[in-house]
Scaffold this motif. Sequence first.
Motif, PDB file in Angstrom:
ATOM      1  N   TYR A 101      -2.948   8.822   7.145  1.00 15.09           N
ATOM      2  CA  TYR A 101      -3.180   9.035   8.571  1.00 15.09           C
ATOM      3  C   TYR A 101      -2.423  10.241   9.090  1.00 15.09           C
ATOM      4  O   TYR A 101      -1.491  10.734   8.454  1.00 15.09           O
ATOM      5  N   VAL A 102      -2.923  10.716  10.219  1.00 15.21           N
ATOM      6  CA  VAL A 102      -2.377  11.926  10.823  1.00 15.21           C
ATOM      7  C   VAL A 102      -1.936  11.581  12.233  1.00 15.21           C
ATOM      8  O   VAL A 102      -2.654  10.899  12.972  1.00 15.21           O
ATOM      9  N   VAL A 103      -0.736  12.008  12.576  1.00 17.12           N
ATOM     10  CA  VAL A 103      -0.246  11.836  13.949  1.00 17.12           C
ATOM     11  C   VAL A 103      -0.060  13.217  14.555  1.00 17.12           C
ATOM     12  O   VAL A 103       0.714  14.036  14.049  1.00 17.12           O
ATOM     13  N   GLY A 104      -0.801  13.471  15.621  1.00 16.24           N
ATOM     14  CA  GLY A 104      -0.709  14.765  16.292  1.00 16.24           C
ATOM     15  C   GLY A 104      -0.457  14.585  17.773  1.00 16.24           C
ATOM     16  O   GLY A 104      -0.372  13.453  18.281  1.00 16.24           O
ATOM     17  N   CYS A 105      -0.358  15.683  18.448  1.00 14.52           N
ATOM     18  CA  CYS A 105      -0.096  15.667  19.898  1.00 14.52           C
ATOM     19  C   CYS A 105      -1.247  14.987  20.652  1.00 14.52           C
ATOM     20  O   CYS A 105      -2.354  14.860  20.110  1.00 14.52           O
ATOM     21  N   PRO A 106      -0.994  14.596  21.900  1.00  9.17           N
ATOM     22  CA  PRO A 106      -2.108  14.105  22.739  1.00  9.17           C
ATOM     23  C   PRO A 106      -3.226  15.153  22.775  1.00  9.17           C
ATOM     24  O   PRO A 106      -2.956  16.353  22.719  1.00  9.17           O
ATOM     25  N   LYS A 107      -4.471  14.648  22.856  1.00 11.67           N
ATOM     26  CA  LYS A 107      -5.627  15.559  22.790  1.00 11.67           C
ATOM     27  C   LYS A 107      -5.512  16.735  23.765  1.00 11.67           C
ATOM     28  O   LYS A 107      -5.818  17.865  23.422  1.00 11.67           O
ATOM     29  N   ASP A 108      -5.081  16.430  24.982  1.00  8.72           N
ATOM     30  CA  ASP A 108      -5.035  17.491  25.987  1.00  8.72           C
ATOM     31  C   ASP A 108      -3.627  18.043  26.192  1.00  8.72           C
ATOM     32  O   ASP A 108      -3.374  18.729  27.180  1.00  8.72           O
ATOM     33  N   GLY A 109      -2.732  17.732  25.265  1.00  7.30           N
ATOM     34  CA  GLY A 109      -1.363  18.206  25.458  1.00  7.30           C
ATOM     35  C   GLY A 109      -0.751  18.713  24.172  1.00  7.30           C
ATOM     36  O   GLY A 109       0.440  18.525  23.924  1.00  7.30           O
TER      37      GLY A 109
ATOM     38  N   LEU B  92      -0.340  11.016  19.728  1.00 12.51           N
ATOM     39  CA  LEU B  92       0.809  10.364  20.351  1.00 12.51           C
ATOM     40  C   LEU B  92       1.694  11.374  21.073  1.00 12.51           C
ATOM     41  O   LEU B  92       1.778  12.534  20.668  1.00 12.51           O
ATOM     42  N   PRO B  93       2.379  10.879  22.108  1.00 12.25           N
ATOM     43  CA  PRO B  93       3.284  11.791  22.833  1.00 12.25           C
ATOM     44  C   PRO B  93       4.533  12.101  22.008  1.00 12.25           C
ATOM     45  O   PRO B  93       4.852  11.391  21.059  1.00 12.25           O
ATOM     46  N   ARG B  94       5.206  13.160  22.404  1.00 16.66           N
ATOM     47  CA  ARG B  94       6.443  13.516  21.708  1.00 16.66           C
ATOM     48  C   ARG B  94       7.530  12.490  21.992  1.00 16.66           C
ATOM     49  O   ARG B  94       7.485  11.781  22.976  1.00 16.66           O
ATOM     50  N   GLY B  95       8.500  12.460  21.106  1.00 16.61           N
ATOM     51  CA  GLY B  95       9.641  11.569  21.331  1.00 16.61           C
ATOM     52  C   GLY B  95       9.504  10.323  20.498  1.00 16.61           C
ATOM     53  O   GLY B  95       8.440  10.044  19.915  1.00 16.61           O
ATOM     54  N   LEU B  96      10.601   9.588  20.432  1.00 13.89           N
ATOM     55  CA  LEU B  96      10.590   8.365  19.621  1.00 13.89           C
ATOM     56  C   LEU B  96      10.032   7.220  20.452  1.00 13.89           C
ATOM     57  O   LEU B  96      10.768   6.423  21.028  1.00 13.89           O
ATOM     58  N   HIS B  97       8.739   7.143  20.537  1.00 10.59           N
ATOM     59  CA  HIS B  97       8.079   6.096  21.313  1.00 10.59           C
ATOM     60  C   HIS B  97       7.699   4.945  20.392  1.00 10.59           C
ATOM     61  O   HIS B  97       7.468   5.152  19.201  1.00 10.59           O
ATOM     62  N   PRO B  98       7.606   3.738  20.943  1.00 10.10           N
ATOM     63  CA  PRO B  98       7.197   2.602  20.108  1.00 10.10           C
ATOM     64  C   PRO B  98       5.847   2.838  19.439  1.00 10.10           C
ATOM     65  O   PRO B  98       5.589   2.333  18.359  1.00 10.10           O
ATOM     66  N   GLU B  99       4.981   3.660  20.079  1.00 12.26           N
ATOM     67  CA  GLU B  99       3.645   3.896  19.528  1.00 12.26           C
ATOM     68  C   GLU B  99       3.708   4.524  18.133  1.00 12.26           C
ATOM     69  O   GLU B  99       2.819   4.317  17.312  1.00 12.26           O
ATOM     70  N   PHE B 100       4.748   5.320  17.879  1.00  7.58           N
ATOM     71  CA  PHE B 100       4.866   5.982  16.579  1.00  7.58           C
ATOM     72  C   PHE B 100       5.050   4.936  15.484  1.00  7.58           C
ATOM     73  O   PHE B 100       4.467   5.044  14.398  1.00  7.58           O
ATOM     74  N   VAL B 101       5.845   3.928  15.800  1.00  5.04           N
ATOM     75  CA  VAL B 101       6.068   2.837  14.839  1.00  5.04           C
ATOM     76  C   VAL B 101       4.835   1.931  14.807  1.00  5.04           C
ATOM     77  O   VAL B 101       4.402   1.495  13.738  1.00  5.04           O
ATOM     78  N   ASP B 102       4.241   1.698  15.977  1.00  2.10           N
ATOM     79  CA  ASP B 102       3.050   0.827  16.049  1.00  2.10           C
ATOM     80  C   ASP B 102       1.916   1.386  15.182  1.00  2.10           C
ATOM     81  O   ASP B 102       1.208   0.639  14.503  1.00  2.10           O
TER      82      ASP B 102
ATOM     83  N   PRO C  15       0.817  -1.225   0.000  1.00  3.98           N
ATOM     84  CA  PRO C  15       0.000   0.000   0.000  1.00  3.98           C
ATOM     85  C   PRO C  15       0.847   1.270   0.000  1.00  3.98           C
ATOM     86  O   PRO C  15       1.932   1.302   0.575  1.00  3.98           O
ATOM     87  N   ASP C  16       0.276   2.268  -0.641  1.00  7.35           N
ATOM     88  CA  ASP C  16       0.852   3.618  -0.624  1.00  7.35           C
ATOM     89  C   ASP C  16       0.175   4.345   0.531  1.00  7.35           C
ATOM     90  O   ASP C  16      -1.026   4.638   0.465  1.00  7.35           O
ATOM     91  N   ILE C  17       0.949   4.586   1.582  1.00  7.46           N
ATOM     92  CA  ILE C  17       0.356   5.210   2.773  1.00  7.46           C
ATOM     93  C   ILE C  17       1.039   6.555   3.036  1.00  7.46           C
ATOM     94  O   ILE C  17       2.262   6.667   2.995  1.00  7.46           O
ATOM     95  N   ARG C  18       0.208   7.559   3.269  1.00  8.44           N
ATOM     96  CA  ARG C  18       0.739   8.904   3.534  1.00  8.44           C
ATOM     97  C   ARG C  18       0.488   9.260   5.001  1.00  8.44           C
ATOM     98  O   ARG C  18      -0.636   9.105   5.489  1.00  8.44           O
ATOM     99  N   LEU C  19       1.537   9.727   5.614  1.00  9.28           N
ATOM    100  CA  LEU C  19       1.444  10.170   7.011  1.00  9.28           C
ATOM    101  C   LEU C  19       1.690  11.675   7.067  1.00  9.28           C
ATOM    102  O   LEU C  19       2.669  12.173   6.497  1.00  9.28           O
ATOM    103  N   PHE C  20       0.792  12.375   7.720  1.00  8.46           N
ATOM    104  CA  PHE C  20       1.012  13.787   8.027  1.00  8.46           C
ATOM    105  C   PHE C  20       1.242  13.870   9.530  1.00  8.46           C
ATOM    106  O   PHE C  20       0.351  13.552  10.322  1.00  8.46           O
ATOM    107  N   SER C  21       2.438  14.261   9.892  1.00  2.00           N
ATOM    108  CA  SER C  21       2.772  14.226  11.319  1.00  2.00           C
ATOM    109  C   SER C  21       3.121  15.602  11.853  1.00  2.00           C
ATOM    110  O   SER C  21       3.773  16.414  11.189  1.00  2.00           O
ATOM    111  N   CYS C  22       2.718  15.795  13.071  1.00  4.59           N
ATOM    112  CA  CYS C  22       3.065  16.996  13.825  1.00  4.59           C
ATOM    113  C   CYS C  22       4.588  17.097  13.919  1.00  4.59           C
ATOM    114  O   CYS C  22       5.281  16.125  14.182  1.00  4.59           O
TER     115      CYS C  22
END
Lengths: 222, 137
Positions: free
Chosen positions: B64-72, B108-118, B5-12
Motif C-alpha cells: 500500500y501507498v500512503v500519500g498526501c491528501p488529494k487536494d493538499g 492521509l494528513p501529515r503528522g502522527l495521526h491515528p489514521e496512519f496506524v489505522d 502477511p508480508d506487507i510493504r508500505l511506500f509512504s510519502c
Amino acid sequence: MIVAERKPLAEIMEMVRDCKKILVLACRGCVTVCSAGGEREAAILASLVRLGMKKNGRDVEVIEGSLVRQCDREYVDAIDQWKGQYDAILSTACGVGVNFIANLRPRDNVLPALNTTFFGGSAEQGVWSEQCAGCGDCVLHLTGGLCPVARCAKSLMNGPCGGSVNGRCEIHPDVDCVWQMIYDRMGRLDRQKEMAKPAPIRDWSAAGHGGPRKQVRQDLTV
Amino acid sequence: MSFTPDIRLFSCHYTSQQSCAHEGRELQELGFPENVRMTRVACTGKLEVLTLLKAFEDGADGVYVVGCPKDGCHNVKGSQRAAKRVQAVRDALEELGVEPDRVRMYHLPRGLHPEFVDAAREMDEGIRSMGPGPFGG
C-alpha cells in the motif's frame, strides 16, 4: 505515430503458457511515444508475466530487451545478442515489428503483446486519437487539413451526413463531426465555396484493398 | 494455520515524517503492525507501477501507498499520480485473477495521526483475511 495498446493479460498469458524462457522485447519507436511498448511498458509486462506464471505455478525465466526499432532489418538483427536465452519473443512493438521479426527470423517464435490500433497523435497527456487512415490517396488539401477518411465514422467524402447533430457524430456522440469541422474551417479560410463541389467517386485501390502495399525509391535502393 | 502477511508500505516523506521521529518508537507504541515494512519516498508521485509490482515479485502479500491528501499534496499532484498508478496495479491484478485489494492507496494528513496506524492495521487485517499472496512469496 502508430498507436497501440497492451492486449488483455489473459490473452498474453495464454500465448506464453508453455514457454520456459521469454524475451520481452521493447521497441523504442512509436510505441514508446504512445506509452504502449517502450522499455518502461515492457518492464511492467515482464513483471506481470512473471507474476502471472508464478500464480499459475509455472516456472519461467523472463528477460527484457529493447531495440531502437523493430521495423528495420539492421535493428532486428540485434536480436542475436539474446541468442539461446529465449524460446519465445513477446514483442511490445506494433504489428509491423512483429511481422518484421517473423520475416527475418524464421525459427523464432514471436508473439504480439499489443493490439495495434491506429495512426494518431497525442491530443493531451494520456490521450491519443486517430488522425490518418493511411489510405494512400491523401485528400487533406481539399478538406482544410482534416481527414474525413479517418475521422468520419462513415469515411464519407461528401459530408456531413444527415446524422450530424450540433457538430457531433451520430455514431459517437462524444466525437466532433469532422465534416462540421471541415465546413467551419473552410469558412475561416474563405474556401467554403469549394464545399459545394461534389467529390468524385474514390478509387480505394491505393488503400490496401488490393493486397499489401509496397513502395520503392529507386534513388535509395542499393 | 497462522499467517503473518508480508506487507510493504511506500509512504510519502512528509506524511510519515513525524511517524518516523524518535526512530519510530511512538509508532510502535501506538501498535503499528511489525509486519508492515515501510519505504519512505520523496514523493509518492515518483512511484512507478513497476515499483509496486516488484514488491509483489519480491514476496509481498500486500502493498500500500500512503500519500498526501488529494487536494493538499506538498508537490501539488504527487499523491494523485500515485493513486492512478495504484489503480493501474489494481487493474492488472484483477486481470491476473488476483484480489485487487492486495494493493491500496491512502491519502492521509501529515503528522502522527491515528489514521496512519489505522491504515496499516486495515491492510494487515485485510491481507490476513485474504490469505497468502498467490505469487508464491
